[in-house]
Design a protein around this motif. Structure first.
Motif, PDB file in Angstrom:
ATOM      1  N   ALA A   1      34.543 -11.145   8.305  1.00  0.00           N
ATOM      2  CA  ALA A   1      34.264  -9.713   8.390  1.00  0.00           C
ATOM      3  C   ALA A   1      32.807  -9.417   8.044  1.00  0.00           C
TER       4      ALA A   1
ATOM      5  N   ALA B   1      30.666 -10.528  10.970  1.00  0.00           N
ATOM      6  CA  ALA B   1      30.810  -9.616  12.097  1.00  0.00           C
ATOM      7  C   ALA B   1      30.022  -8.337  11.875  1.00  0.00           C
ATOM      8  N   TYR B   2      29.996  -7.856  10.629  1.00  0.00           N
ATOM      9  CA  TYR B   2      29.245  -6.644  10.327  1.00  0.00           C
ATOM     10  C   TYR B   2      27.745  -6.893  10.450  1.00  0.00           C
TER      11      TYR B   2
ATOM     12  N   SER C   1      32.288  -7.130  17.134  1.00  0.00           N
ATOM     13  CA  SER C   1      33.567  -6.466  16.861  1.00  0.00           C
ATOM     14  C   SER C   1      34.749  -7.425  16.986  1.00  0.00           C
TER      15      SER C   1
ATOM     16  N   LEU D   1      35.077  -9.313  13.913  1.00  0.00           N
ATOM     17  CA  LEU D   1      35.583  -8.447  12.850  1.00  0.00           C
ATOM     18  C   LEU D   1      37.099  -8.372  12.896  1.00  0.00           C
ATOM     19  N   ARG D   2      37.657  -8.274  14.127  1.00  0.00           N
ATOM     20  CA  ARG D   2      39.115  -8.214  14.239  1.00  0.00           C
ATOM     21  C   ARG D   2      39.754  -9.513  13.747  1.00  0.00           C
TER      22      ARG D   2
END
Length: 453
Positions: free
Chosen positions: A41, A44-45, A50, A53-54
């Motif tokens: 996460a 991804a940030y 995205s 992130l998932r």
């Protein structure tokens, strides 16, 4: 959760700090998934991906969800333990039955059950229980065995709860435990007539008269079926109701078993040691004489007796006999060496009155101790001593062809004082010595009878 030998007891449910408890139960797999999800996460940030992130959220959510489910389900599982039997002779097996009941409205996941037992009883039992439906139960059992006497605690029971993915594992401990009592081995003994009686109420029994004459009779109330010839008219007129004379009451024969527990009198340890032989012998004689109808009494060198024992010892028939034997076996299960060096305390107890038949299991004796034991026969209706030969119990019997002079002198001193004294070599069978003692006493009685003619 609950556990118990015959009922249920509440286990620690740990309602406070729920989140902390659930997170502490994460396994290595669950912590790895959570760490990987958090790292994904963050990446991804930073990278603005995205899709990554998932994936990170999925990885982090899986162990958290499993921990929440395991904790929030709040399994209510009742556990009971049953011993069969709760009192077992040394060297024999007992079976422990465990039952788990799901008393909630939700099914459980995989349950791992573990009971805590002392190492002398065997390995720690572990069980894996499949999903238990609401209101369902699972039963498992395991065996325990010990060659050493004692009282051994079983429990507390531990239950581990896990989720199907192995992400979280919570352990709950039940609060109760049971006790297994391992008593000495009891060897069946042949019926003998040490005191001239085959049973506690034999042909040679003594009677205590309930009345000494017409004027000082001790009457009782009339009962249906009493012989009308026993009606005591003077007491009937005095009390205003029909009174009868009491019958002669047979006096139960008495037997005292003396067990030498002095630490310096025995060498070696373990189930095959001299002290364990003496304890087992005392247990065998106590049970045998109690079953024969005697009032039995256990006495140690320190002068102590069995808790709950009456002035005349234990006596009874049927269920009372079994209860008395159980109390004595419980005492012998935990008896250990004493710190004393002499037998004077036991002599002080015995010289208070006639103790009936006296049977002693003795360790190594010096001259002073042998003299004390010799005096004990004066207050008995017959005395039999099983004296363990220290030489053969320290070394193999083949290494010592005959008992040493010191041991032989002690036996001779006891026999001259009226004892039927037998030497006990290593590995001797108690029943054989028991019958040998009977033959020797019968021979002495026959010689005494010839001498009085």
């Amino acid at each position: 959760m609950s556990a118990g030998g015959t009922g249920q007891a509440e286990a620690d449910r740990g309602e406070s700090g729920g989140v902390r408890t659930a997170l502490a139960g994460l396994t290595t797999r669950g912590r790895s998934f959570l760490a990987a999800g958090v790292a994904a996460a963050i990446c991804a940030y930073v990278l603005g991906q995205s899709d990554l992130l998932r994936v990170g959220l999925l990885l982090a959510a899986l162990p958290l969800t499993c921990a929440t489910v395991v904790y929030r389900t709040r399994y209510r599982v009742a556990g009971t333990r049953r011993l069969s039997p709760a009192r077992v002779p040394a060297g024999s097996e007992a079976r422990v039955h465990l039952r788990m009941d799901n008393v909630s409205r939700l099914p459980t996941g995989l349950l791992m059950l573990q009971d805590r037992v002392p190492y002398v009883l065997g390995p720690r039992p572990r069980f894996v229980l499949d999903r238990v439906e609401p209101g369902g139960r699972r039963e498992v059992s395991y065996r325990v065995r010990s060659d050493l006497r004692g009282r051994y605690p079983l429990g507390p029971l531990q239950l581990r709860l896990t989720d199907p993915f192995g992400m979280c594992e919570l352990t709950r401990s039940f609060s109760t435990f049971d006790t297994l009592t391992v008593v000495p081995r009891v060897e069946p003994l042949a019926p003998v007539r040490f005191s001239g009686e085959a049973r506690g109420y034999g042909d040679g029994r003594q009677r205590s008269l309930a009345l000494a004459g017409e004027d000082d009779a001790i009457p009782r109330g009339y009962r249906y079926g009493d012989d009308l010839r026993r009606v005591h008219w003077r007491s009937t007129a005095r009390y205003g109701e029909l009174m009868v004379r009491r019958e002669e009451q047979p006096r139960r024969s008495r037997c005292t078993v003396l067990l030498d527990t002095r630490g310096g009198a025995f060498e070696g340890a373990g189930p095959d040691s001299a002290f364990e032989w003496a304890v087992s012998g005392a247990a065998s004689v106590l049970v045998h004489m109690l079953e024969r109808g005697f009032s039995v009494r256990l006495l140690t060198d320190s002068g102590s007796v069995v808790p709950g024992e009456g002035a005349d010892g234990f006596a009874g028939t049927g269920q009372e006999t079994a209860e008395a034997a159980g109390l004595m076996m419980d005492t012998l299960a935990v008896i250990d060496h004493s710190d004393g060096t002499g037998l004077s305390r036991a002599y002080d107890v015995l010289r208070g009155g006639n103790q009936g038949l006296l049977i002693a299991f003795l360790g190594d004796l010096d001259e002073e101790q042998a003299a004390t034991v010799a005096k004990m026969s004066r207050r008995s209706g017959g005395a039999v001593a099983f004296v363990l030969d220290p030489d053969t119990w320290v070394r193999e019997a083949t290494d010592v062809p005959r008992a040493g002079e010191r041991h032989a002198e002690r036996l001779r001193a006891l026999r001259e004082a009226g004892w039927t004294a037998l030497s006990v070599p290593r590995g001797a069978a108690l029943n054989a010595l028991w019958q040998q003692a009977d033959r020797e006493r019968s021979g002495l009685a026959a010689v005494g009878g010839e001498a009085t003619r």
